[in-house]
Design a protein around this motif. Structure first.
Motif, PDB file in Angstrom:
ATOM      1  N   UNK A 123       0.844  -1.199   0.000  1.00 22.30           N
ATOM      2  CA  UNK A 123       0.000   0.000   0.000  1.00 22.30           C
ATOM      3  C   UNK A 123       0.879   1.250   0.000  1.00 22.30           C
ATOM      4  N   UNK A 124       1.941   1.227   0.798  1.00 27.08           N
ATOM      5  CA  UNK A 124       2.862   2.381   0.853  1.00 27.08           C
ATOM      6  C   UNK A 124       3.561   2.576  -0.493  1.00 27.08           C
ATOM      7  N   UNK A 125       4.020   1.487  -1.116  1.00 27.69           N
ATOM      8  CA  UNK A 125       4.658   1.570  -2.435  1.00 27.69           C
ATOM      9  C   UNK A 125       3.694   2.155  -3.464  1.00 27.69           C
ATOM     10  N   UNK A 126       2.461   1.684  -3.432  1.00 31.19           N
ATOM     11  CA  UNK A 126       1.463   2.188  -4.366  1.00 31.19           C
ATOM     12  C   UNK A 126       1.207   3.677  -4.149  1.00 31.19           C
ATOM     13  N   UNK A 127       1.157   4.076  -2.889  1.00 34.13           N
ATOM     14  CA  UNK A 127       0.918   5.482  -2.579  1.00 34.13           C
ATOM     15  C   UNK A 127       2.060   6.361  -3.109  1.00 34.13           C
ATOM     16  N   UNK A 128       3.301   5.953  -2.862  1.00 36.74           N
ATOM     17  CA  UNK A 128       4.439   6.756  -3.316  1.00 36.74           C
ATOM     18  C   UNK A 128       4.589   6.710  -4.842  1.00 36.74           C
ATOM     19  N   UNK A 129       4.291   5.575  -5.443  1.00 32.38           N
ATOM     20  CA  UNK A 129       4.297   5.499  -6.903  1.00 32.38           C
ATOM     21  C   UNK A 129       3.225   6.408  -7.481  1.00 32.38           C
ATOM     22  N   UNK A 153     -11.063  12.030 -12.524  1.00 34.23           N
ATOM     23  CA  UNK A 153     -12.208  11.609 -11.701  1.00 34.23           C
ATOM     24  C   UNK A 153     -11.896  10.282 -11.018  1.00 34.23           C
ATOM     25  N   UNK A 154     -11.378   9.337 -11.786  1.00 33.79           N
ATOM     26  CA  UNK A 154     -11.013   8.040 -11.211  1.00 33.79           C
ATOM     27  C   UNK A 154      -9.859   8.170 -10.223  1.00 33.79           C
ATOM     28  N   UNK A 155      -8.920   9.048 -10.521  1.00 38.01           N
ATOM     29  CA  UNK A 155      -7.789   9.264  -9.623  1.00 38.01           C
ATOM     30  C   UNK A 155      -8.265   9.748  -8.256  1.00 38.01           C
ATOM     31  N   UNK A 156      -9.134  10.763  -8.247  1.00 34.38           N
ATOM     32  CA  UNK A 156      -9.628  11.273  -6.973  1.00 34.38           C
ATOM     33  C   UNK A 156     -10.475  10.233  -6.246  1.00 34.38           C
ATOM     34  N   UNK A 157     -11.206   9.430  -7.004  1.00 32.09           N
ATOM     35  CA  UNK A 157     -11.973   8.336  -6.390  1.00 32.09           C
ATOM     36  C   UNK A 157     -11.033   7.326  -5.745  1.00 32.09           C
ATOM     37  N   UNK A 158      -9.972   6.988  -6.443  1.00 27.70           N
ATOM     38  CA  UNK A 158      -9.036   6.000  -5.900  1.00 27.70           C
ATOM     39  C   UNK A 158      -8.272   6.548  -4.700  1.00 27.70           C
ATOM     40  N   UNK A 159      -7.978   7.844  -4.691  1.00 26.84           N
ATOM     41  CA  UNK A 159      -7.300   8.432  -3.530  1.00 26.84           C
ATOM     42  C   UNK A 159      -8.188   8.350  -2.294  1.00 26.84           C
ATOM     43  N   UNK A 160      -9.453   8.679  -2.456  1.00 27.60           N
ATOM     44  CA  UNK A 160     -10.403   8.583  -1.356  1.00 27.60           C
ATOM     45  C   UNK A 160     -10.527   7.132  -0.910  1.00 27.60           C
ATOM     46  N   UNK A 161     -10.634   6.247  -1.886  1.00 27.51           N
ATOM     47  CA  UNK A 161     -10.793   4.827  -1.602  1.00 27.51           C
ATOM     48  C   UNK A 161      -9.568   4.264  -0.889  1.00 27.51           C
ATOM     49  N   UNK A 168      -7.272   5.774   0.868  1.00 31.64           N
ATOM     50  CA  UNK A 168      -7.088   6.337   2.208  1.00 31.64           C
ATOM     51  C   UNK A 168      -8.001   5.669   3.230  1.00 31.64           C
ATOM     52  N   UNK A 169      -9.171   5.232   2.811  1.00 31.76           N
ATOM     53  CA  UNK A 169     -10.142   4.702   3.757  1.00 31.76           C
ATOM     54  C   UNK A 169     -10.293   3.184   3.709  1.00 31.76           C
ATOM     55  N   UNK A 170      -9.651   2.527   2.771  1.00 29.30           N
ATOM     56  CA  UNK A 170      -9.931   1.110   2.566  1.00 29.30           C
ATOM     57  C   UNK A 170      -8.951   0.162   3.246  1.00 29.30           C
ATOM     58  N   UNK A 171      -7.687   0.413   3.124  1.00 31.75           N
ATOM     59  CA  UNK A 171      -6.714  -0.580   3.548  1.00 31.75           C
ATOM     60  C   UNK A 171      -6.308  -0.474   5.016  1.00 31.75           C
ATOM     61  N   UNK A 172      -5.863   0.682   5.441  1.00 33.07           N
ATOM     62  CA  UNK A 172      -5.323   0.820   6.794  1.00 33.07           C
ATOM     63  C   UNK A 172      -6.292   0.401   7.897  1.00 33.07           C
ATOM     64  N   UNK A 211      -9.713  -1.767  -5.987  1.00 33.41           N
ATOM     65  CA  UNK A 211      -8.625  -0.843  -6.269  1.00 33.41           C
ATOM     66  C   UNK A 211      -7.951  -1.176  -7.600  1.00 33.41           C
ATOM     67  N   UNK A 212      -7.748  -2.461  -7.868  1.00 30.03           N
ATOM     68  CA  UNK A 212      -7.156  -2.871  -9.146  1.00 30.03           C
ATOM     69  C   UNK A 212      -8.046  -2.419 -10.306  1.00 30.03           C
ATOM     70  N   UNK A 213      -9.350  -2.584 -10.165  1.00 28.13           N
ATOM     71  CA  UNK A 213     -10.275  -2.164 -11.224  1.00 28.13           C
ATOM     72  C   UNK A 213     -10.212  -0.653 -11.428  1.00 28.13           C
ATOM     73  N   UNK A 214     -10.159   0.112 -10.341  1.00 32.00           N
ATOM     74  CA  UNK A 214     -10.019   1.570 -10.467  1.00 32.00           C
ATOM     75  C   UNK A 214      -8.731   1.933 -11.205  1.00 32.00           C
ATOM     76  N   UNK A 215      -7.621   1.319 -10.808  1.00 30.20           N
ATOM     77  CA  UNK A 215      -6.337   1.629 -11.439  1.00 30.20           C
ATOM     78  C   UNK A 215      -6.295   1.182 -12.897  1.00 30.20           C
ATOM     79  N   UNK A 216      -6.847   0.013 -13.180  1.00 28.68           N
ATOM     80  CA  UNK A 216      -6.853  -0.468 -14.562  1.00 28.68           C
ATOM     81  C   UNK A 216      -7.767   0.388 -15.438  1.00 28.68           C
TER      82      UNK A 216
END
Length: 146
Positions: free
Chosen positions: A52-58, A87-95, A97-101, A128-133
């Motif tokens: 999750x941290x790697x994905x965030x920094x990437x 739009x998808x980027x902001x959705x994934x950022x919200x997702x 931040x609230x999904x994994x930790x 998350x994979x679907x959002x990124x893809x």
């Protein structure tokens, strides 16, 4: 300028790979979580947190290089595929931040239902994979939407 632009594209694509790729290796780890105890559970959770941290920094590199590509390239911020990607980027950022930790923290709580948490984590990873893809699809295909 052409060489610089190509280097930025390379960094952009590399950051996409680093953002998406590691999530696919998490599935076998998530399957092991319900039965994991002690140090094994700690090791699995540490791996999940690292991904999750790697994905965030990437993602930071991805956004930075994306901004540079729009500023230096032939597209504008109003280009439909860029708007949809944002739009998808902001959705994934919200997702993200609230999904994994919160879910990962619950694994260490007394009496945690690891089977239920693992199922939730698996759904979260696939979402998350679907959002990124989907973002990747918009960047590669560049569809004309309006």
């Amino acid at each position: 300028m052409d060489l610089l632009y190509r280097v930025i594209i390379f960094l952009h694509v590399s950051s996409v790979i680093a953002s998406i790729g590691p999530f696919f290796i998490l599935m076998p780890i998530v399957k092991k979580l319900p039965s994991a105890e002690g140090k094994e559970l700690g090791a699995h959770l540490a791996t999940l947190k690292s991904v999750v941290r790697l994905s965030m920094h990437s993602g930071h590199v991805l956004v930075g290089t994306g901004v540079l590509l729009v500023v230096l390239g032939p597209w504008t911020w109003k280009t439909p595929w860029i708007v949809m990607t944002l739009v998808l980027l902001f959705s994934s950022l919200f997702f993200l931040a609230r999904a994994f930790s919160p879910t990962l923290r619950k694994f260490t709580e007394e009496g945690a239902n690891k089977l239920e948490l693992s199922a939730k984590l698996k759904r979260t990873i696939w979402t998350y994979i679907i959002l990124l893809m989907s973002m990747l699809w918009f960047m590669v295909v560049k569809p004309y939407l309006w």
